[in-house]
Motif scaffolding. Structure first.
Motif, PDB file in Angstrom:
ATOM      1  N   SER A  22       0.834  -1.205   0.000  1.00  0.00           N
ATOM      2  CA  SER A  22       0.000   0.000   0.000  1.00  0.00           C
ATOM      3  C   SER A  22       0.867   1.252   0.000  1.00  0.00           C
ATOM      4  O   SER A  22       0.610   2.201  -0.751  1.00  0.00           O
ATOM      5  CB  SER A  22      -0.928   0.012   1.215  1.00  0.00           C
ATOM      6  N   MET A  25       2.510   1.655  -3.413  1.00  0.00           N
ATOM      7  CA  MET A  25       1.593   1.998  -4.502  1.00  0.00           C
ATOM      8  C   MET A  25       1.359   3.511  -4.576  1.00  0.00           C
ATOM      9  O   MET A  25       1.053   4.031  -5.633  1.00  0.00           O
ATOM     10  CB  MET A  25       0.248   1.276  -4.316  1.00  0.00           C
ATOM     11  N   TYR A  58       7.872  -8.543  -6.698  1.00  0.00           N
ATOM     12  CA  TYR A  58       6.820  -7.544  -6.532  1.00  0.00           C
ATOM     13  C   TYR A  58       7.395  -6.183  -6.135  1.00  0.00           C
ATOM     14  O   TYR A  58       6.738  -5.168  -6.311  1.00  0.00           O
ATOM     15  CB  TYR A  58       5.805  -7.990  -5.482  1.00  0.00           C
ATOM     16  N   GLU A  81       2.640  -4.316  -8.911  1.00  0.00           N
ATOM     17  CA  GLU A  81       1.464  -3.456  -9.021  1.00  0.00           C
ATOM     18  C   GLU A  81       0.266  -4.249  -9.560  1.00  0.00           C
ATOM     19  O   GLU A  81      -0.841  -4.177  -9.024  1.00  0.00           O
ATOM     20  CB  GLU A  81       1.775  -2.270  -9.936  1.00  0.00           C
ATOM     21  N   LYS A  82       0.516  -5.033 -10.592  1.00  0.00           N
ATOM     22  CA  LYS A  82      -0.558  -5.833 -11.200  1.00  0.00           C
ATOM     23  C   LYS A  82      -1.099  -6.868 -10.203  1.00  0.00           C
ATOM     24  O   LYS A  82      -2.313  -7.020 -10.049  1.00  0.00           O
ATOM     25  CB  LYS A  82      -0.025  -6.527 -12.459  1.00  0.00           C
ATOM     26  N   PHE A  84      -0.934  -6.844  -6.907  1.00  0.00           N
ATOM     27  CA  PHE A  84      -1.603  -6.224  -5.765  1.00  0.00           C
ATOM     28  C   PHE A  84      -2.972  -5.685  -6.159  1.00  0.00           C
ATOM     29  O   PHE A  84      -3.944  -5.833  -5.420  1.00  0.00           O
ATOM     30  CB  PHE A  84      -0.722  -5.124  -5.167  1.00  0.00           C
ATOM     31  N   ARG A  85      -3.066  -5.088  -7.348  1.00  0.00           N
ATOM     32  CA  ARG A  85      -4.367  -4.595  -7.824  1.00  0.00           C
ATOM     33  C   ARG A  85      -5.357  -5.759  -7.988  1.00  0.00           C
ATOM     34  O   ARG A  85      -6.526  -5.641  -7.644  1.00  0.00           O
ATOM     35  CB  ARG A  85      -4.213  -3.833  -9.132  1.00  0.00           C
ATOM     36  N   SER A  86      -4.886  -6.884  -8.504  1.00  0.00           N
ATOM     37  CA  SER A  86      -5.748  -8.063  -8.653  1.00  0.00           C
ATOM     38  C   SER A  86      -6.232  -8.561  -7.297  1.00  0.00           C
ATOM     39  O   SER A  86      -7.393  -8.939  -7.137  1.00  0.00           O
ATOM     40  CB  SER A  86      -5.003  -9.195  -9.367  1.00  0.00           C
ATOM     41  N   HIS A  87      -5.329  -8.552  -6.327  1.00  0.00           N
ATOM     42  CA  HIS A  87      -5.674  -8.966  -4.965  1.00  0.00           C
ATOM     43  C   HIS A  87      -6.745  -8.031  -4.392  1.00  0.00           C
ATOM     44  O   HIS A  87      -7.745  -8.488  -3.827  1.00  0.00           O
ATOM     45  CB  HIS A  87      -4.414  -8.948  -4.098  1.00  0.00           C
ATOM     46  N   LEU A  88      -6.549  -6.733  -4.551  1.00  0.00           N
ATOM     47  CA  LEU A  88      -7.517  -5.759  -4.042  1.00  0.00           C
ATOM     48  C   LEU A  88      -8.866  -5.887  -4.749  1.00  0.00           C
ATOM     49  O   LEU A  88      -9.922  -5.780  -4.115  1.00  0.00           O
ATOM     50  CB  LEU A  88      -6.974  -4.329  -4.189  1.00  0.00           C
ATOM     51  N   ASP A  89      -8.828  -6.132  -6.054  1.00  0.00           N
ATOM     52  CA  ASP A  89     -10.072  -6.326  -6.812  1.00  0.00           C
ATOM     53  C   ASP A  89     -10.847  -7.532  -6.278  1.00  0.00           C
ATOM     54  O   ASP A  89     -12.066  -7.481  -6.124  1.00  0.00           O
ATOM     55  CB  ASP A  89      -9.791  -6.509  -8.309  1.00  0.00           C
ATOM     56  N   GLU A  92     -12.402  -6.661  -2.966  1.00  0.00           N
ATOM     57  CA  GLU A  92     -13.549  -5.780  -3.178  1.00  0.00           C
ATOM     58  C   GLU A  92     -14.783  -6.578  -3.620  1.00  0.00           C
ATOM     59  O   GLU A  92     -15.892  -6.352  -3.136  1.00  0.00           O
ATOM     60  CB  GLU A  92     -13.202  -4.721  -4.224  1.00  0.00           C
TER      61      GLU A  92
END
Length: 99
Positions: A22, A25, A58, A81-82, A84-89, A92
């Motif tokens: 976080s 990012m 990472y 970045e990719k 972590f964004r997938s993990h956050l998606d 969510e």
């Protein structure tokens, strides 16, 4: 929801790793001491989690000096970045499916 849970990345299961990612990012780079203060982790604990993220490619580590003092900078890689964004998606989607 099962599909979303399977999309979670086990590397980001730790509070400290989520904190590291976080911070990276939203910052171009950050040094060890600032990261340690931000996340409230011990030297050894932070170093262990940073090593895991580095092994997965990472994060990127750059060692240098400020005067005679060592300075280690960390930054997120494109792969990090990719991932972590997938993990956050996925997180969510799980949260939205519960509501």
């Amino acid at each position: 929801m099962r599909k979303e849970i399977e999309q979670l990345n086990k590397v980001f299961d730790s509070r400290i790793r989520i904190g590291i990612m976080s911070a990276l990012m939203v910052n171009e780079d950050i040094n060890f001491n600032d990261l340690k203060a931000l996340i409230d982790a011990t030297d050894g604990n932070l170093a262990t989690h940073l090593k895991t993220l580095e092994e997965h490619k990472y994060i990127k580590v750059e060692k240098g000096f400020i005067g005679r003092k060592t300075n280690t900078l960390y930054s997120v890689t494109k792969a990090g970045e990719k991932a972590f964004r997938s993990h956050l998606d996925a997180l969510e989607k799980i949260i939205k499916s519960v509501n």
